[in-house]
Design an enzyme around this catalytic site. Structure first.
Site, PDB file in Angstrom:
ATOM      1  N   GLY A 112     -33.630  23.936  16.309  1.00 21.33           N
ATOM      2  CA  GLY A 112     -32.546  22.948  16.323  1.00 21.33           C
ATOM      3  C   GLY A 112     -32.762  22.025  15.144  1.00 21.33           C
ATOM      4  N   SER A 127     -38.303  28.160  14.303  1.00 23.82           N
ATOM      5  CA  SER A 127     -37.571  27.246  13.414  1.00 23.82           C
ATOM      6  C   SER A 127     -38.133  25.811  13.489  1.00 23.82           C
ATOM      7  CB  SER A 127     -36.084  27.328  13.753  1.00 23.82           C
ATOM      8  OG  SER A 127     -35.303  26.762  12.748  1.00 23.82           O
ATOM      9  N   ALA A 128     -37.417  24.847  14.050  1.00 21.62           N
ATOM     10  CA  ALA A 128     -37.942  23.477  14.157  1.00 21.62           C
ATOM     11  C   ALA A 128     -39.268  23.457  14.920  1.00 21.62           C
ATOM     12  CB  ALA A 128     -36.922  22.569  14.849  1.00 21.62           C
ATOM     13  N   HIS A 145     -36.554  30.004   7.899  1.00 20.88           N
ATOM     14  CA  HIS A 145     -35.270  30.503   7.367  1.00 20.88           C
ATOM     15  C   HIS A 145     -35.315  30.555   5.843  1.00 20.88           C
ATOM     16  CE1 HIS A 145     -33.368  29.890  11.336  1.00 20.88           C
ATOM     17  NE2 HIS A 145     -33.912  28.699  11.356  1.00 20.88           N
ATOM     18  N   GLU A 199     -36.339  35.069   7.684  1.00 19.65           N
ATOM     19  CA  GLU A 199     -35.889  35.375   9.055  1.00 19.65           C
ATOM     20  C   GLU A 199     -36.347  36.781   9.455  1.00 19.65           C
ATOM     21  OE1 GLU A 199     -31.655  34.645   9.109  1.00 19.65           O
ATOM     22  OE2 GLU A 199     -31.962  32.473   9.172  1.00 19.65           O
TER      23      GLU A 199
END
Lengths: 231, 231
Positions: free
Chosen positions: B90, B122-123, B159, B194
């Site tokens: 997020g 991700s985060a 990413h 990714e």
């Protein structure tokens, strides 16, 4: 009287530094000979001298002298005395951090409100908004605050990019990021595409260039604003 | 013993949430029945309940129960007692801000060092690094600090995207942004594409997935690391 040009980018594809904007800048800076350049965003980590040299070379074409703020001993006084100011692009976190460390945020704001002409590109445009919370830049340093000059009543997202319908990438699109911003903030955001700029004359704000801009407000679908839109 | 999976993304193109990673997660979480989910990054501003539901649905396929940290009264205790933790993606600023506000940074770090299995996407991967200064996210809220868990001796750029040679866009490429990071910081950065992830077993860090990763260190040209590279 407040007068600003707030540009998405310094450079558009296939043209030199500030080249697309020069006809506009020639009129905007008509009555001044010298422009104070604030090089603190340091794109790519280049030196203040090198960055100032790039700006000076571009403005030489319209016979303006550029002086880098970093060369002044008394920087707040240089900002307060300036008749015209140009804040170049680079990294917004680095720019805002440096402005806070040198205690220049308030004096810069006051100088523009009193009538110093202000040109911003990219990071230099971001800081004219309410906060730097809609920058695209990487948070490589931590500024004391994300609050910026609030010379306009919204935030800028420069280099605005439309989602690519063919993309296979799973990172967030720009529109998604701005929507997330509105989960926590109420400030409207203008997504300025490369080649667009805002002209501010006191409380009148005009969208210039040939492109539309994307306008995001909390709780609403984003809308497209036509060139010459007046806020 | 420290054990982490640090993934670039939760989802790869053309596949469901966590689907590409499930065979790996089935082995990684073999000995636990329940995973504590930290939903604070709130992608797109969705509710904690909705986000937890998405994670629960994915993990049901390998018969794991998911409990959202937001449902606990005593959150530090829930983190300290967890045998397995998943921090979803997020917005990294929102995630780090919430972790600081709830005073969870240190307890989370200690829990993983004591042996709680940690999955980040991700985060949730960004925060395993030394700082969040190489996130791609928009700074929509201002956390108290950019310092993160430092469970690995470098930073993650999730990413990761290669520069597009055909692009006409003038915003900075990812590689330029990371180079700017190294103007102010010495921490190495791994650009994880990714579909790639790192597996951490104590001090051993292994690059997994079929793609190479891009490794950036201050003052050097970036290099490509092959799959199965061991740090």
């Amino acid at each position: 009287m407040k007068r600003l040009i707030i540009a998405s980018t310094s450079t558009v594809h296939g043209s030199g530094y500030l080249e697309y904007l020069m006809p506009e800048l020639e009129v905007f800076f008509e009555k001044v000979q010298e422009i104070l350049f604030i090089p603190y965003a340091r794109p790519g980590g280049i030196s203040y001298d090198d960055y100032t040299h790039i700006a000076a070379r571009a403005f030489k074409k319209i016979n303006k002298r550029i002086k880098g703020l970093h060369t002044y001993d008394n920087k707040p006084q240089a900002v307060a005395n300036a008749k015209a100011i140009f804040v170049g692009g680079g990294n917004t976190f680095v720019l805002v951090d440096t402005l806070y460390k040198l205690d220049l945020i308030n004096v810069l704001r006051q100088s523009v409100i009193r009538g110093a002409l202000y040109l911003g590109t990219s990071a230099g445009s971001n800081i004219t908004g309410v906060s730097m919370k809609t920058t695209n830049d990487m948070p490589i340093v931590q500024p004391k605050s994300f609050k910026t000059l609030e010379l306009i009543p919204f935030n800028i997202n420069p280099h605005y990019l439309d989602p690519d319908p063919d993309s296979t990438h799973k990172g967030e699109t720009r529109a998604t990021r701005i929507k997330e911003f509105h989960t926590y903030n109420t400030t409207p955001v203008i997504g300025l595409r490369e080649g667009s700029w805002l002209e501010v004359i006191d409380e009148t704000i005009l969208l210039k260039g040939t492109l539309t801009a994307r306008y995001f407000t909390k709780g609403n679908e984003a809308i497209e604003l036509a060139p010459k839109h007046k806020f």
